[in-house]
Design an enzyme around this catalytic site. Sequence first.
Site, mmCIF file in Angstrom:
data_model
loop_
_atom_site.group_PDB
_atom_site.id
_atom_site.type_symbol
_atom_site.label_atom_id
_atom_site.label_comp_id
_atom_site.label_asym_id
_atom_site.label_seq_id
_atom_site.Cartn_x
_atom_site.Cartn_y
_atom_site.Cartn_z
ATOM 1 N N GLY A 124 -28.111 59.681 -91.838
ATOM 2 C CA GLY A 124 -29.288 58.913 -91.421
ATOM 3 C C GLY A 124 -30.585 59.554 -91.891
ATOM 4 C CE LYS A 125 -31.823 63.527 -87.493
ATOM 5 N NZ LYS A 125 -30.418 63.112 -87.223
ATOM 6 C CG ASP A 159 -20.175 77.848 -93.758
ATOM 7 O OD1 ASP A 159 -21.303 77.607 -93.271
ATOM 8 O OD2 ASP A 159 -19.396 78.701 -93.293
ATOM 9 C CB CYS A 194 -29.075 64.922 -80.794
ATOM 10 S SG CYS A 194 -27.382 65.364 -81.168
ATOM 11 C CB CYS A 210 -26.285 69.881 -90.666
ATOM 12 S SG CYS A 210 -25.916 71.625 -90.498
ATOM 13 C CB ALA A 211 -26.650 65.846 -95.147
HETATM 14 C C1 LIG Z 1 -25.859 66.579 -85.952
HETATM 15 S S1 LIG Z 1 -24.719 66.316 -87.223
HETATM 16 C C2 LIG Z 1 -25.769 65.877 -88.552
HETATM 17 C C3 LIG Z 1 -26.258 64.456 -88.515
HETATM 18 C C4 LIG Z 1 -27.022 64.060 -89.784
HETATM 19 N N1 LIG Z 1 -28.103 64.946 -90.070
HETATM 20 C C5 LIG Z 1 -27.569 62.636 -89.723
HETATM 21 O O1 LIG Z 1 -28.743 62.429 -89.491
HETATM 22 O O2 LIG Z 1 -26.784 61.700 -89.910
HETATM 23 C C6 LIG Z 1 -24.287 67.971 -87.594
HETATM 24 C C7 LIG Z 1 -23.505 68.170 -88.880
HETATM 25 O O3 LIG Z 1 -23.445 69.579 -89.113
HETATM 26 C C8 LIG Z 1 -22.300 69.817 -89.903
HETATM 27 N N2 LIG Z 1 -22.087 71.290 -89.878
HETATM 28 C C9 LIG Z 1 -21.778 72.051 -88.819
HETATM 29 N N3 LIG Z 1 -21.722 73.343 -89.176
HETATM 30 C C10 LIG Z 1 -21.995 73.407 -90.510
HETATM 31 C C11 LIG Z 1 -22.072 74.461 -91.465
HETATM 32 N N4 LIG Z 1 -21.857 75.733 -91.117
HETATM 33 N N5 LIG Z 1 -22.363 74.144 -92.735
HETATM 34 C C12 LIG Z 1 -22.558 72.855 -93.101
HETATM 35 N N6 LIG Z 1 -22.501 71.835 -92.239
HETATM 36 C C13 LIG Z 1 -22.227 72.088 -90.956
HETATM 37 C C14 LIG Z 1 -21.252 68.958 -89.251
HETATM 38 O O4 LIG Z 1 -20.194 68.694 -90.141
HETATM 39 C C15 LIG Z 1 -22.057 67.707 -88.888
HETATM 40 O O5 LIG Z 1 -21.904 66.721 -89.882
#
Ligand SMILES: C[S@@+](CC[C@H](N)C(=O)[O-])C[C@H]1O[C@@H](n2cnc3c(N)ncnc32)[C@H](O)[C@@H]1O
Length: 474
Positions: A291-292, A333, A401, A286-287
């Site tokens: 930022g992280k 996914d 968050c 979930c990148a």
């Molecule tokens: C909280 S944000 C991540 C923020 C990121 N880590 C950063 O620091 O910038 C959550 C992310 O999870 C992704 N996401 C949600 N469900 C997912 C899945 N099943 N597989 C992959 N990515 C997923 C979304 O597209 C979203 O970009």
Amino acid sequence: MIESPRPPAERRRRQKVSVGRPGQIACGQNRERQAEDDCPGLAARIAAAAILNDIVARSHPLDECFSSGAIVSRLGGLDPRDIALTRSIVTAALRRLGTIRAALAELMEKGLPRQATYLEWTLIAAAAQILFLDVPDHAAVDLAVRATRLETKNAPYTSFVNGVLRNLIRAREKILLESDPLNHDTPVWLATRWRKTYGEAGARAIASAHRNEPTLDLTVLSDPLLWAERLGATILPTGSLRLSSHRPVTELAGFSDGGWFVQDAAAALPARLLHVGPGTRVADFCAAPGGKAAQLAAAGAEVTAIDRSAERLKRLAANFARLNLHADVIVADIAALKAPPFDAILLDAPCLATGTIRRHPDIAWTKKPRDIPALTALQARLLDKAVELVKPGGMIVYCTCSIEPEENEMQISALLRRQPGVIRVPIMPDEVGGLTEILNESGELRTLPFHLQAADSRLSGLDGFFAARLLRCG
Ligand SMILES: C[S@@+](CC[C@H](N)C(=O)[O-])C[C@H]1O[C@@H](n2cnc3c(N)ncnc32)[C@H](O)[C@@H]1O
């Protein structure tokens, strides 16, 4: 996340904003454009009312309403100053929506005229200016009346709008005195949850913190002392830089050189807990927008950044290019991911995001309790996947968050029951700048919006973040 440049300052009470400027073009219709030519600032008010409706009634995220795609639909023809004014009105209205609605309800004995269309949003946008922005009262009232006249179904109610807003001006001091952050400006379901989780005083402190404009926090790739001096920033105990600047971040020193990126000080903590370095193969589950992942790459690790949103990964790629960092990027996914095991995994799970209401006041009104079961089920699946894809002896940091326990403390307790080969590795105070108040008894990170108070309230606060560090033993 790598956050977008912020709108101009919103002051706690009355923000100074321009009323509008000559020569603006309104939202499309000729009649509106003509009216706007005659009446500076009208288009911004019309757009603010429409966007408020999009957000509260249709659950459109605030940032999307102001993204380049939406600018075509709601903000077409407005110049950057008017877009900033529109955003100020919308943000102030969302931060204090409960107070505004209660005040208007008090002044409209018979409620809104049934035949009127979206009149509530015109009134709310005007009330936000009268109560919370430094807009002259006459301009707020006059432009609301003009906007009402432009809508055929609303045109008969111009005197009604005028009367309600003039009474609002008369009642202003009393309204502001009686306005309560928890009872008025927090949706009941969230206030009830926070009282249960954090007690009356905790819930009240969280809601009060939401009234404050968030700080601008930066994560530097190296040399924090140099950047602090160049930017006039404070170095926080956790290592992030903090500014109260309201200039667009793109204009700050070091933006184009990729010396730093925007990241709340709390959001900067989870990636550091992995202690990765050169030679570590780390996956960021979930990148996006990155930022992280940028922190992990800056530490020298070999980063695989995975997210299911190709669109959001484009932003990650752009951010990495500006920062001159590298990651392998995979659109997938994660629940169905097959990959060779990683040395370490960061899982920044999708969540209710209630820890970021200071920055995103729309979240209070767009998220619903019914969202929680689907999110917690997805988080559990992603956590199990992280356990499957980390090497024995490898670390996982799970974070969100959100400030809701089901997504955090309870999620980790359930994982530890489900996966006997996983243990929690407590986070130590010296890993979080000695801030013991942001660690719980289990050694998990739990920041809240009222943490990190500074003498200057403009430099106070943190996003609500949770993180737990886990070790796969066998
Ligand atoms: C909280 S944000 C991540 C923020 C990121 N880590 C950063 O620091 O910038 C959550 C992310 O999870 C992704 N996401 C949600 N469900 C997912 C899945 N099943 N597989 C992959 N990515 C997923 C979304 O597209 C979203 O970009």
